[in-house]
Design an enzyme around this catalytic site. Sequence first.
Site, PDB file in Angstrom:
ATOM      1  N   ASP A 189      -4.950  -4.458   0.634  1.00 31.80           N
ATOM      2  CA  ASP A 189      -6.190  -3.994   0.004  1.00 31.80           C
ATOM      3  C   ASP A 189      -6.193  -2.481  -0.161  1.00 31.80           C
ATOM      4  OD1 ASP A 189      -7.627  -6.525  -0.311  1.00 31.80           O
ATOM      5  OD2 ASP A 189      -7.646  -6.579   1.860  1.00 31.80           O
ATOM      6  N   GLU A 231     -12.893  -3.904  -1.487  1.00 36.82           N
ATOM      7  CA  GLU A 231     -11.541  -3.920  -0.904  1.00 36.82           C
ATOM      8  C   GLU A 231     -11.552  -3.302   0.495  1.00 36.82           C
ATOM      9  OE1 GLU A 231      -9.316  -5.648  -2.210  1.00 36.82           O
ATOM     10  OE2 GLU A 231      -9.471  -5.588  -4.389  1.00 36.82           O
ATOM     11  N   HIS A 260     -12.749  -5.984   2.778  1.00 35.27           N
ATOM     12  CA  HIS A 260     -11.668  -6.942   3.037  1.00 35.27           C
ATOM     13  C   HIS A 260     -10.706  -6.391   4.094  1.00 35.27           C
ATOM     14  CE1 HIS A 260     -12.017  -8.772  -1.309  1.00 35.27           C
ATOM     15  NE2 HIS A 260     -13.133  -8.885  -0.604  1.00 35.27           N
ATOM     16  N   TYR A 270      -9.873  -8.034   7.803  1.00 30.39           N
ATOM     17  CA  TYR A 270      -8.544  -8.430   8.292  1.00 30.39           C
ATOM     18  C   TYR A 270      -8.167  -7.656   9.552  1.00 30.39           C
ATOM     19  CZ  TYR A 270      -7.829 -10.962   3.908  1.00 30.39           C
ATOM     20  OH  TYR A 270      -7.932 -11.843   2.857  1.00 30.39           O
ATOM     21  N   GLU A 284      -3.287  -9.332  -7.160  1.00 31.00           N
ATOM     22  CA  GLU A 284      -4.501  -9.979  -6.653  1.00 31.00           C
ATOM     23  C   GLU A 284      -4.543 -11.471  -6.963  1.00 31.00           C
ATOM     24  OE1 GLU A 284      -8.042  -7.231  -6.231  1.00 31.00           O
ATOM     25  OE2 GLU A 284      -7.273  -6.581  -8.174  1.00 31.00           O
ATOM     26  N   GLU A 323     -11.520 -11.811  -4.887  1.00 33.04           N
ATOM     27  CA  GLU A 323     -10.262 -11.536  -5.585  1.00 33.04           C
ATOM     28  C   GLU A 323     -10.163 -12.336  -6.883  1.00 33.04           C
ATOM     29  OE1 GLU A 323      -8.698  -9.072  -4.893  1.00 33.04           O
ATOM     30  OE2 GLU A 323      -8.898  -8.669  -2.763  1.00 33.04           O
ATOM     31  N   HIS A 373     -12.006 -10.217  -9.282  1.00 32.32           N
ATOM     32  CA  HIS A 373     -11.211  -9.038  -9.653  1.00 32.32           C
ATOM     33  C   HIS A 373     -10.122  -9.424 -10.661  1.00 32.32           C
ATOM     34  CE1 HIS A 373     -12.275  -7.209  -5.452  1.00 32.32           C
ATOM     35  NE2 HIS A 373     -13.310  -7.271  -6.270  1.00 32.32           N
TER      36      HIS A 373
END
EC number: 1.17.4.1
Length: 319
Positions: free
Chosen positions: A70, A101, A104, A108, A163, A197, A200
Site C-alpha cells: 500500500d 491506502e 489498509h 495489516y 491493485e 481495491e 480503485h
Amino acid sequence: MEPILAPNPNRFVIFPIQYYDIWNMYKKAEASFWTVEEVDISKDINDWNKLTPDEKYFIKHVLAFFAASDGIVNENLAERFCTEVQITEARCFYGFQMAIENIHSEMYSLLIDTYVKDSNEKNYLFNAIETMPCVKKKADWAQKWIHDSAGYGERLIAFAAVEGIFFSGSFASIFWLKKRGLMPGLTFSNELISRDEGLHCDFACLMFKHLLHPPSEETVRSIITDAVSIEQEFLTAALPVKLIGMNCEMMKTYIEFVADRLISELGFKKIYNVTNPFDFMENISLEGKTNFFEKRVGEYQKMGVMSQEDNHFSLDVDF
C-alpha cells in the site's frame, strides 16, 4: 496532450463539476470510508493459536506483502499521478485513495503486531521488501513503474495490475480462511480492503476510458500478462497456497480469470478465457461494478454521503 493531463487553471476549485463520472467515483470512495478501530480482531488470537505452522507461515507472508504494497501505491500517487492529472475530480479521488491506502497499511501492520509476538520476527515481516525475495520481486515490479518514462496510460495499467492482479490471489486466500470460519477480524478487514481495491481498480479503468490516445492493446496485454506471471509464481511457488489447503492450479486459473475481467473492463479481448474456479469468490468486491451501496459489506456505509438529489449523479452508470 491528453485533456485530463493538460494544464488546468481551475484545478484549485471543485465546482462546477466537469467530469461527473469521475466525481461519482470519488463520492463512492468517500461513502465507504472506515478505520482500523472499527475492526474487532480480539477473537482472532484463539484461531491463530490453532493454525498449523504452514498456515501461520502463509498468513504472515501475505500480510507482510500487503503491509508494504500500500505504501508503494501511495508513493506512485504522490510522486506521479497526483501531479500529472490536472482535473480536480480525479485529484479528489487520488487524495482520498491515499488516505484509504494508509488505513489498509495500518490494518495489516496491526494484524502482524497482534499475531506475531517475537520482536525479531516482527521486524523481519515489517521489512519484507528487503528480507523476503518473493515480496521483493513484486515490490520491485511496482516500483519500476513509478519511475518509468512511459506515458500516464501505460503506468495507469501497471498500477491497475498491482491493485487488481497482485492483490487478487492473496485476497482469495484470506477469503478461503473465511469459508472455513477462521480469523473473523482478518477476514472482515479483508472484505473492506478488497472492496476498496476493487473500486480503485474500477477507477483506473474509468481514467483509461478518458484517454484520447490510450496505449495499444498489445502494450496493455503485455503489462497484464507480466503481472499475471509474477502473481502466479508468488502464490504457487514462492508462497504456495497449498500451505493453507488450497489448490495451486486453481489459484493460477483464478489469477487468469481476474486478469481477463480487468482487460475486459479496459475494453479489450480476454486473454485466457477461463472460468472462476473459486465459487466462494463470486460475490466479493473485486468483481468490479460492486453494489456495495445497496448492500454494503457489514451493512456499513457513511450515512447520507451518496444521497444525492442532483440528476447528474447516477448509480447505474456502466463503468
